[in-house]
Motif scaffolding. Structure first.
Motif, mmCIF file in Angstrom:
data_model
loop_
_atom_site.group_PDB
_atom_site.id
_atom_site.type_symbol
_atom_site.label_atom_id
_atom_site.label_comp_id
_atom_site.label_asym_id
_atom_site.label_seq_id
_atom_site.Cartn_x
_atom_site.Cartn_y
_atom_site.Cartn_z
ATOM 1 N N LEU A 27 0.819 -1.218 0.000
ATOM 2 C CA LEU A 27 0.000 0.000 0.000
ATOM 3 C C LEU A 27 0.850 1.264 0.000
ATOM 4 C CD1 LEU A 27 -2.989 -0.890 2.343
ATOM 5 C CD2 LEU A 27 -3.085 -0.316 -0.072
ATOM 6 N N PHE A 28 1.912 1.292 0.795
ATOM 7 C CA PHE A 28 2.789 2.462 0.765
ATOM 8 C C PHE A 28 3.390 2.644 -0.629
ATOM 9 C CE2 PHE A 28 3.025 2.485 5.502
ATOM 10 C CZ PHE A 28 2.777 3.832 5.692
ATOM 11 N N ALA A 29 3.751 1.543 -1.278
ATOM 12 C CA ALA A 29 4.370 1.616 -2.602
ATOM 13 C C ALA A 29 3.396 2.109 -3.669
ATOM 14 C CB ALA A 29 4.933 0.249 -2.993
ATOM 15 N N ARG A 30 2.102 1.880 -3.481
ATOM 16 C CA ARG A 30 1.105 2.318 -4.470
ATOM 17 C C ARG A 30 0.859 3.823 -4.452
ATOM 18 N NH1 ARG A 30 -3.255 -1.982 -2.989
ATOM 19 N NH2 ARG A 30 -1.958 -3.784 -3.381
ATOM 20 N N TRP A 31 1.161 4.486 -3.345
ATOM 21 C CA TRP A 31 0.925 5.923 -3.273
ATOM 22 C C TRP A 31 1.890 6.616 -4.228
ATOM 23 C CZ3 TRP A 31 -2.633 8.618 -0.204
ATOM 24 C CH2 TRP A 31 -3.410 7.814 0.597
ATOM 25 N N CYS A 32 1.366 7.582 -4.984
ATOM 26 C CA CYS A 32 2.224 8.270 -5.965
ATOM 27 C C CYS A 32 3.394 8.953 -5.281
ATOM 28 C CB CYS A 32 1.470 9.343 -6.724
ATOM 29 S SG CYS A 32 -0.276 9.357 -6.680
ATOM 30 N N TRP A 33 4.451 9.003 -5.968
ATOM 31 C CA TRP A 33 5.683 9.714 -5.666
ATOM 32 C C TRP A 33 6.266 9.519 -4.272
ATOM 33 C CZ3 TRP A 33 5.593 14.038 -2.359
ATOM 34 C CH2 TRP A 33 4.379 14.642 -2.157
ATOM 35 N N PHE A 34 6.010 8.409 -3.633
ATOM 36 C CA PHE A 34 6.704 8.150 -2.374
ATOM 37 C C PHE A 34 7.516 6.870 -2.510
ATOM 38 C CE2 PHE A 34 7.434 9.490 1.828
ATOM 39 C CZ PHE A 34 7.833 8.351 2.492
ATOM 40 N N PRO A 35 8.853 6.958 -2.445
ATOM 41 C CA PRO A 35 9.683 5.764 -2.640
ATOM 42 C C PRO A 35 9.598 4.814 -1.439
ATOM 43 C CG PRO A 35 11.048 7.644 -2.079
ATOM 44 C CD PRO A 35 9.638 8.157 -2.204
ATOM 45 N N VAL A 36 9.424 3.532 -1.741
ATOM 46 C CA VAL A 36 9.321 2.514 -0.696
ATOM 47 C C VAL A 36 10.297 1.384 -1.026
ATOM 48 C CG1 VAL A 36 7.800 0.818 0.406
ATOM 49 C CG2 VAL A 36 6.907 3.066 -0.237
ATOM 50 N N ILE A 37 11.073 0.992 -0.050
ATOM 51 C CA ILE A 37 12.037 -0.090 -0.224
ATOM 52 C C ILE A 37 11.293 -1.420 -0.285
ATOM 53 C CG2 ILE A 37 13.961 -1.304 0.895
ATOM 54 C CD1 ILE A 37 14.712 1.441 2.106
ATOM 55 N N ALA A 38 11.711 -2.291 -1.165
ATOM 56 C CA ALA A 38 11.083 -3.608 -1.313
ATOM 57 C C ALA A 38 11.118 -4.364 0.009
ATOM 58 C CB ALA A 38 11.804 -4.408 -2.393
ATOM 59 N N GLY A 39 10.041 -5.087 0.276
ATOM 60 C CA GLY A 39 9.916 -5.817 1.532
ATOM 61 C C GLY A 39 11.059 -6.775 1.792
ATOM 62 N N LEU A 59 19.587 0.592 5.311
ATOM 63 C CA LEU A 59 18.560 0.347 4.300
ATOM 64 C C LEU A 59 18.479 1.464 3.256
ATOM 65 C CD1 LEU A 59 15.706 -0.994 6.605
ATOM 66 C CD2 LEU A 59 17.054 -2.308 4.945
ATOM 67 N N GLY A 60 19.098 2.593 3.536
ATOM 68 C CA GLY A 60 18.967 3.731 2.629
ATOM 69 C C GLY A 60 17.576 4.340 2.720
ATOM 70 N N ALA A 61 17.010 4.337 3.927
ATOM 71 C CA ALA A 61 15.639 4.801 4.138
ATOM 72 C C ALA A 61 15.614 6.043 5.012
ATOM 73 C CB ALA A 61 14.806 3.707 4.799
ATOM 74 N N ARG A 62 14.806 6.985 4.624
ATOM 75 C CA ARG A 62 14.635 8.176 5.453
ATOM 76 C C ARG A 62 13.631 7.919 6.572
ATOM 77 N NH1 ARG A 62 12.926 14.167 4.088
ATOM 78 N NH2 ARG A 62 12.864 14.885 6.226
ATOM 79 N N PHE A 63 12.612 7.105 6.291
ATOM 80 C CA PHE A 63 11.577 6.790 7.272
ATOM 81 C C PHE A 63 11.510 5.275 7.461
ATOM 82 C CE2 PHE A 63 10.160 10.713 5.182
ATOM 83 C CZ PHE A 63 10.044 11.543 6.285
ATOM 84 N N LEU A 64 11.255 4.847 8.694
ATOM 85 C CA LEU A 64 11.112 3.425 9.005
ATOM 86 C C LEU A 64 9.735 3.179 9.616
ATOM 87 C CD1 LEU A 64 14.579 2.781 10.669
ATOM 88 C CD2 LEU A 64 13.874 2.155 8.351
ATOM 89 N N VAL A 65 8.981 2.284 8.995
ATOM 90 C CA VAL A 65 7.677 1.867 9.515
ATOM 91 C C VAL A 65 7.934 0.614 10.329
ATOM 92 C CG1 VAL A 65 5.350 1.096 8.931
ATOM 93 C CG2 VAL A 65 6.506 2.789 7.480
ATOM 94 N N ASP A 66 7.497 0.612 11.568
ATOM 95 C CA ASP A 66 7.736 -0.512 12.462
ATOM 96 C C ASP A 66 6.460 -0.791 13.244
ATOM 97 O OD1 ASP A 66 9.127 -2.527 13.701
ATOM 98 O OD2 ASP A 66 10.381 -1.213 14.918
ATOM 99 N N GLY A 67 6.340 -1.997 13.775
ATOM 100 C CA GLY A 67 5.151 -2.275 14.554
ATOM 101 C C GLY A 67 5.139 -3.653 15.162
ATOM 102 N N THR A 68 4.078 -3.885 15.923
ATOM 103 C CA THR A 68 3.868 -5.170 16.583
ATOM 104 C C THR A 68 2.433 -5.619 16.363
ATOM 105 O OG1 THR A 68 3.223 -4.115 18.667
ATOM 106 C CG2 THR A 68 5.551 -4.724 18.415
ATOM 107 N N LEU A 69 2.246 -6.922 16.366
ATOM 108 C CA LEU A 69 0.918 -7.515 16.341
ATOM 109 C C LEU A 69 0.838 -8.418 17.559
ATOM 110 C CD1 LEU A 69 -1.794 -7.948 14.887
ATOM 111 C CD2 LEU A 69 -0.737 -9.945 13.785
ATOM 112 N N ARG A 70 -0.022 -8.024 18.497
ATOM 113 C CA ARG A 70 -0.159 -8.790 19.740
ATOM 114 C C ARG A 70 -1.531 -9.426 19.810
ATOM 115 N NH1 ARG A 70 1.244 -4.151 23.765
ATOM 116 N NH2 ARG A 70 0.158 -3.049 22.131
ATOM 117 N N ALA A 71 -1.566 -10.610 20.395
ATOM 118 C CA ALA A 71 -2.810 -11.361 20.518
ATOM 119 C C ALA A 71 -3.266 -11.394 21.964
ATOM 120 C CB ALA A 71 -2.616 -12.777 20.003
#
Length: 172
Positions: A27-39, A59-71
């Motif tokens: 989804l991040f990669a689909r947004w126009c003009w925002f570069p996203v590093i391959a998963g 990674l050569g990334a300006r922004f890092l998306v991080d998170g957790t999934l807890r049950a």
């Protein structure tokens, strides 16, 4: 997008975290003009003792998306944060709770909500740099400044945007 962490390593949570990571990256990669590093480039990126800056540089990334999934017994909690790598500053943070039985039916909605909420924050953080008007901007920053100028929707802004687009193309 860093691989989401599923504390406790419950097999279902781990598998869902992989799926959510993939969906968020797409989804991040689909947004126009925002570069996203391959998963695949982000897999295994975490190393013991790494700082946000270290990860961003590697990674050569300006922004890092991080998170957790807890049950929990009957619910999932997805926590997402986005950090600006050079400064380590958090530019976005959100938590999403949903019934455990409904994960697959709400997975797309949750990912869309994350991207829709985070994207303006990412662009705003990127435009802080380009709005300064530095003469030595790179192609990516020039493109962002051009889009910012184009957003003014007036003749002067459009002419300035065209000049920035031409400069960005020449650099790239």
């Amino acid at each position: 997008v860093l691989p989401l962490v599923a504390p406790g390593a419950e097999p279902t949570a781990t598998a869902l975290a992989v799926g959510l990571t993939h969906d968020l990256t797409d989804l991040f990669a689909r947004w126009c003009w925002f570069p996203v590093i391959a998963g695949i480039a982000a897999r295994g990126a975490r190393q013991r003792g790494d700082t946000v800056k270290d990860l961003g540089e590697r990674l050569g990334a300006r922004f890092l998306v991080d998170g957790t999934l807890r049950a929990a017994a009957d619910a999932w909690r997805l926590g997402i944060s986005i950090a600006e790598a050079p400064s380590g500053r958090c530019v976005f943070s959100a938590t999403y709770d949903f019934p455990r039985a409904e994960l697959f039916s709400v997975q797309d909605e949750v990912c869309q909500a994350v991207v829709a909420a985070a994207y303006p924050q990412l662009i705003a953080a990127a435009q802080v740099v380009v709005a300064r008007g530095s003469a030595d901007l790179g192609a990516w920053e020039l493109t962002h400044r051009a889009l910012l100028r184009q957003g003014a929707r007036d003749r002067s802004g459009n002419l300035d945007a065209q000049a920035d687009f031409r400069s960005a193309i020449a650099q790239d």
